[in-house]
Design a protein around this motif. Structure first.
Motif, PDB file in Angstrom:
ATOM      1  N   ARG A  95       0.833  -1.207   0.000  1.00 44.03           N
ATOM      2  CA  ARG A  95       0.000   0.000   0.000  1.00 44.03           C
ATOM      3  C   ARG A  95       0.871   1.262   0.000  1.00 44.03           C
ATOM      4  N   PHE A  96       1.947   1.251   0.787  1.00 44.89           N
ATOM      5  CA  PHE A  96       2.898   2.366   0.750  1.00 44.89           C
ATOM      6  C   PHE A  96       3.474   2.518  -0.661  1.00 44.89           C
ATOM      7  N   TYR A  97       3.845   1.399  -1.256  1.00 43.28           N
ATOM      8  CA  TYR A  97       4.485   1.406  -2.573  1.00 43.28           C
ATOM      9  C   TYR A  97       3.554   1.969  -3.640  1.00 43.28           C
ATOM     10  N   LEU A  98       2.317   1.512  -3.645  1.00 39.83           N
ATOM     11  CA  LEU A  98       1.349   1.989  -4.634  1.00 39.83           C
ATOM     12  C   LEU A  98       1.030   3.469  -4.443  1.00 39.83           C
ATOM     13  N   ALA A  99       1.189   3.942  -3.219  1.00 37.12           N
ATOM     14  CA  ALA A  99       0.958   5.362  -2.938  1.00 37.12           C
ATOM     15  C   ALA A  99       2.197   6.218  -3.213  1.00 37.12           C
ATOM     16  N   GLY A 100       3.294   5.572  -3.653  1.00 36.96           N
ATOM     17  CA  GLY A 100       4.530   6.302  -3.927  1.00 36.96           C
ATOM     18  C   GLY A 100       5.252   6.754  -2.676  1.00 36.96           C
ATOM     19  N   ARG A 101       5.049   6.004  -1.583  1.00 31.52           N
ATOM     20  CA  ARG A 101       5.617   6.421  -0.295  1.00 31.52           C
ATOM     21  C   ARG A 101       6.486   5.331   0.341  1.00 31.52           C
ATOM     22  N   LEU A 102       7.110   4.489  -0.496  1.00 31.44           N
ATOM     23  CA  LEU A 102       7.980   3.425   0.014  1.00 31.44           C
ATOM     24  C   LEU A 102       9.368   3.560  -0.596  1.00 31.44           C
ATOM     25  N   HIS A 103      10.399   3.614   0.252  1.00 29.02           N
ATOM     26  CA  HIS A 103      11.779   3.774  -0.197  1.00 29.02           C
ATOM     27  C   HIS A 103      12.638   2.780   0.583  1.00 29.02           C
ATOM     28  N   MET A 104      13.347   1.916  -0.130  1.00 25.25           N
ATOM     29  CA  MET A 104      14.022   0.789   0.502  1.00 25.25           C
ATOM     30  C   MET A 104      15.536   0.830   0.287  1.00 25.25           C
ATOM     31  N   ILE A 105      16.262   0.542   1.365  1.00 28.35           N
ATOM     32  CA  ILE A 105      17.719   0.440   1.349  1.00 28.35           C
ATOM     33  C   ILE A 105      18.088  -0.980   1.770  1.00 28.35           C
ATOM     34  N   TRP A 106      19.091  -1.552   1.105  1.00 25.75           N
ATOM     35  CA  TRP A 106      19.542  -2.883   1.513  1.00 25.75           C
ATOM     36  C   TRP A 106      20.661  -2.776   2.547  1.00 25.75           C
TER      37      TRP A 106
END
Length: 299
Positions: A95-106
């Motif tokens: 849901r965060f991703y579809l809203a453009g609000r997800l940012h991931m670091i490895w």
């Protein structure tokens, strides 16, 4: 020391830039170490706290920035087992991703995500038993080694990375470390014996990692830097070395993170609290701050 500088410089110079202003809101968590819900899954004890907190931040319009070691892919051979154990969490991340609000670091424990092909193969879709069909999950997502938040008005920069660049054993020799964890330390962890190569469980290594990172920050004009990796929350006073650490989501009975909102930065904790009449509730506690981001600008 030279290698630490080189690795952190590389992460910073190749970081994706995200522009923001005081109206934007961010929550930073790291070191969730989501596992397969076995006895070795350190995340399982806090998953309800984490899910409740993340749902709060989604409803309040926050961006979610996960700065490494979100998934425990040293102890576990596949993402599928982790997904099945914590499906509700991943559907919320979707849901965060579809809203453009997800940012991931490895980080080091999910370093396989630096490979776009691995991410595409394992995170793009999942099988939904109810419909009997393959469904999109995080299709097209990109994991980064570093992110830079840049304020549109002040031009202030905030550098985000996992922090294992200052830990040569868990960066350069991460595959060997992963092998040792899978073969040796995972079964011993179940019996309560800690992995001595982890800075989160070895105080001496923790201090070394923090010292190297602080030296890099100082040498880069006291660049405000937020990391995880050591699991130790850190929130400096203005004028000190701008080394922040959001802690982890595997503290005993609590999770810690960093909020950025209204041009302010805060260190927070979510945990379970008992009311006077015996009702258990999940509550947010302010640990440090809020402090103006501009208080950490070095002229």
């Amino acid at each position: 020391m030279f290698s630490t500088n080189k690795r952190l410089n590389n992460a910073y110079q190749n970081a994706k830039v995200i522009y923001f202003d005081d109206d934007d809101k961010f929550i930073l968590f790291s070191d969730c170490h989501r596992g397969d819900n076995s006895f070795a899954d350190d995340f399982a004890n806090n998953r309800n706290i984490y899910y409740h907190a993340l749902k709060h931040y989604f409803n309040e319009g926050f961006h979610y920035l996960e700065i490494g070691d979100g998934d425990e892919l040293w102890e576990n051979l596949s993402f599928e087992a982790i997904f099945n154990a914590h499906k509700n969490v991943y559907l919320l991340l979707k849901r965060f991703y579809l809203a453009g609000r997800l940012h991931m670091i490895w980080g080091n424990h999910d370093m396989v995500y630096k490979n776009p092909e691995y991410v595409e193969k394992h995170l793009s879709t999942y099988f939904e038993p109810k419909s009997g069909e393959t469904t999109d999950l995080l299709k097209g997502i990109t994991y980064h080694e570093g992110l830079v938040l840049k304020h549109r008005k002040s031009d202030q920069l905030l550098f985000l990375t996992h922090g294992h660049q200052a830990d040569w054993w868990n960066f350069v020799f991460w595959k060997l470390s992963r092998f040792m964890v899978r073969i040796l330390w995972k079964p011993l962890n179940v019996m309560g014996i800690a992995d001595p190569t982890s800075p989160a469980k070895n105080h001496r290594e923790l201090i070394k990692v923090e010292r190297r990172t602080k030296r890099w920050i100082r040498d880069n004009n006291n660049l405000l830097t937020i990391v995880g990796h050591t699991h130790r929350p850190r929130f400096p006073e203005p004028g000190d070395i701008a080394y922040f650490n959001d802690g982890s989501c595997v503290h005993p009975r609590s999770i810690t993170g960093i909020e950025i909102e209204n041009g302010m930065i805060s260190l927070i904790k979510w945990h379970i609290e008992t009311t006077d009449d015996g009702v258990l509730q999940i509550v947010r506690v302010l640990l440090e701050g809020p402090q103006k981001l501009t208080s950490y600008i070095t002229s």
